[in-house]
Motif scaffolding. Sequence first.
Motif, PDB file in Angstrom:
ATOM      1  N   THR A   1       7.542  98.153  82.756  1.00 21.29           N
ATOM      2  CA  THR A   1       8.385  98.766  83.778  1.00 21.29           C
ATOM      3  C   THR A   1       7.804 100.075  84.290  1.00 21.29           C
ATOM      4  N   GLN A   2       7.079 100.813  83.445  1.00 17.91           N
ATOM      5  CA  GLN A   2       6.510 102.082  83.902  1.00 17.91           C
ATOM      6  C   GLN A   2       5.591 101.887  85.096  1.00 17.91           C
ATOM      7  N   ILE A   3       4.769 100.846  85.040  1.00 19.15           N
ATOM      8  CA  ILE A   3       3.831 100.637  86.134  1.00 19.15           C
ATOM      9  C   ILE A   3       4.457  99.805  87.251  1.00 19.15           C
ATOM     10  N   ALA A   4       5.470  98.991  86.913  1.00 14.77           N
ATOM     11  CA  ALA A   4       6.088  98.129  87.923  1.00 14.77           C
ATOM     12  C   ALA A   4       7.097  98.868  88.796  1.00 14.77           C
ATOM     13  N   ILE A   5       7.695  99.942  88.281  1.00 14.59           N
ATOM     14  CA  ILE A   5       8.740 100.651  89.023  1.00 14.59           C
ATOM     15  C   ILE A   5       8.269 101.100  90.409  1.00 14.59           C
ATOM     16  N   PRO A   6       7.129 101.804  90.537  1.00 15.78           N
ATOM     17  CA  PRO A   6       6.713 102.215  91.888  1.00 15.78           C
ATOM     18  C   PRO A   6       6.479 101.035  92.829  1.00 15.78           C
ATOM     19  N   LEU A   7       5.960  99.915  92.295  1.00 15.33           N
ATOM     20  CA  LEU A   7       5.688  98.749  93.129  1.00 15.33           C
ATOM     21  C   LEU A   7       6.980  98.090  93.588  1.00 15.33           C
ATOM     22  N   VAL A   8       7.956  98.000  92.710  1.00 19.17           N
ATOM     23  CA  VAL A   8       9.256  97.447  93.078  1.00 19.17           C
ATOM     24  C   VAL A   8       9.953  98.345  94.095  1.00 19.17           C
ATOM     25  N   ALA A   9       9.901  99.661  93.843  1.00 18.77           N
ATOM     26  CA  ALA A   9      10.517 100.616  94.774  1.00 18.77           C
ATOM     27  C   ALA A   9       9.911 100.491  96.169  1.00 18.77           C
ATOM     28  N   GLN A  10       8.589 100.315  96.232  1.00 18.10           N
ATOM     29  CA  GLN A  10       7.914 100.191  97.522  1.00 18.10           C
ATOM     30  C   GLN A  10       8.301  98.882  98.220  1.00 18.10           C
ATOM     31  N   SER A  11       8.357  97.785  97.472  1.00 20.00           N
ATOM     32  CA  SER A  11       8.700  96.500  98.089  1.00 20.00           C
ATOM     33  C   SER A  11      10.137  96.505  98.622  1.00 20.00           C
ATOM     34  N   ILE A  12      11.033  97.180  97.916  1.00 20.15           N
ATOM     35  CA  ILE A  12      12.420  97.270  98.381  1.00 20.15           C
ATOM     36  C   ILE A  12      12.500  98.150  99.627  1.00 20.15           C
ATOM     37  N   ARG A  13      11.760  99.250  99.608  1.00 21.13           N
ATOM     38  CA  ARG A  13      11.763 100.145 100.757  1.00 21.13           C
ATOM     39  C   ARG A  13      11.244  99.437 102.002  1.00 21.13           C
ATOM     40  N   GLN A  14      10.280  98.531 101.824  1.00 22.85           N
ATOM     41  CA  GLN A  14       9.715  97.780 102.944  1.00 22.85           C
ATOM     42  C   GLN A  14      10.478  96.482 103.219  1.00 22.85           C
TER      43      GLN A  14
END
Length: 502
Positions: free
Chosen positions: A277-290
């Motif tokens: 989750t530490q490394i996945a959080i920024p990627l998930v946040a970005q995909s949701i933002r987009q």
Amino acid sequence: MGIVIRQSLKASAVTYAGVAIGTINQLFVATHFLSESQLGLTRSLLTFSLLFYAIFTFGGPSIADRYFSRFRNDEEKHHGFLTFLLGYAAVYFLLFVVVYLGGHRWFIHFFQEKSPELVRYYQLLIWLTGFNLLQGILEAYCRNLQRIAIPALFREVGLKLANMVVILLYGFKVIDFEVFIRLYVWSYGLISLGLLVYLRLMGKLYLHRISWDLVRPVLSEMMRFGSIAALGAIGTTICNYIDQAMISHYLGQDYAGVFAIAVLIASLIEIPKKALTQIAIPLVAQSIRQQDYVTTENMHQKVALHQLLAGMFLFVGIWTNLDDLFGIMPKGAVFAQGTNVVFLFLMTRLLDMAGGMSGEIMGYSQYYRVSTAFVLVLGVLTILTNQWLVPKYGIDGSAMATTITILFYSALRAGFVYWKFKILPFTQQTLGAIGIGLVAYLITLAIPDFGTTVGTRIVNMVLRCIVTTVVFTSMVVGLRISPEINGLIDSLVKQGKGFIKK
């Protein structure tokens, strides 16, 4: 997902090295040299500092995760975003100090009867909370730079080595307990110091002037988001740590020590989740933002699958070896009182891991306020169930309370994500992962015991671990449950063949 697997493997390697050190330290060194009440005191201090951190960080790390991409510009030193985050944390730390010192009478009244040790070291919590605040900000900054291995090294290895040294100094009477407890607290400051040095050596310690032209348009939004994220963190932290506080209040530090060791053993199952989750959080946040919900669903399901696989493997390893582990531990008969706690926590964490990233998806979407409301309900439910069950059932009651609240929250969260995004964490591979875990568990149970001496108990544990690893790994690879794991193994095999040919 490839970057998640690679970064997580690096962090996991460091984390498991820390687990080895921490396991030896807590289960053998600490239990040998410290009494149950002294163990309970160290855990209670850390627990309260994390509770205060959740309240007074006011969403600083979450702000870093959500808004870092807006400021990302290496040439412009990320427009002073790190300076902004540190200043944000400093303001709320000062607020914490004022509130904390003003509330000392309540603290004393609540713990004086059963846990006078906590009252004695009341002011040390200011330092420990401050160290956690600084660490949280710096780790969030590193995480958004896609650097999680070195921060994990400081947190998982450096801290545990420092703690072990301090315990040994006390155990061999080089220092007294007063000095020990203060050094124990200050050892947490080493993480923040190490992160600052690491960023400086990497050339990323950008204590640069804040670009207020970029901050002002989103400042009020960031403050609202931070406040709501803080409320969510408070609820989560209450659920995770209020049990230690309730045990300290109702039962005292001896039981708090037994409970702490049980929770420590069970918490080993969550290590892969932390790394993923530490490394996945920024990627998930970005995909949701987009609004790229296809990517969000893909990440959600793959993280859930790999967390479940890792969780099943560790559940089998921990639970089948628990009796022998207590058998070789100093004061093992005393700490075996926590057996039921270990089982309940293992089951709870395993089911939560199988739920993937529902909480993160809600937290970084437009529904983050609903996520916060859910977590606050969770926090209140945790307090009420602990008040109800701890006086009746002791430390087992606290574990029951946590099980009830976590399972309720996980179901509520997963249901909401499916309702709004039509995303589920489960795939066809989920049943396969569960089946593999059950087969490995039944095979491991069939292994006979070789005796109850320390030597034979170690043989029992080693044999079970080998069988579990061979059965689990061969089935995961053979059934191709995870394309990522098979792809990684194929890559390693090719590299190995290439090395041999050279």
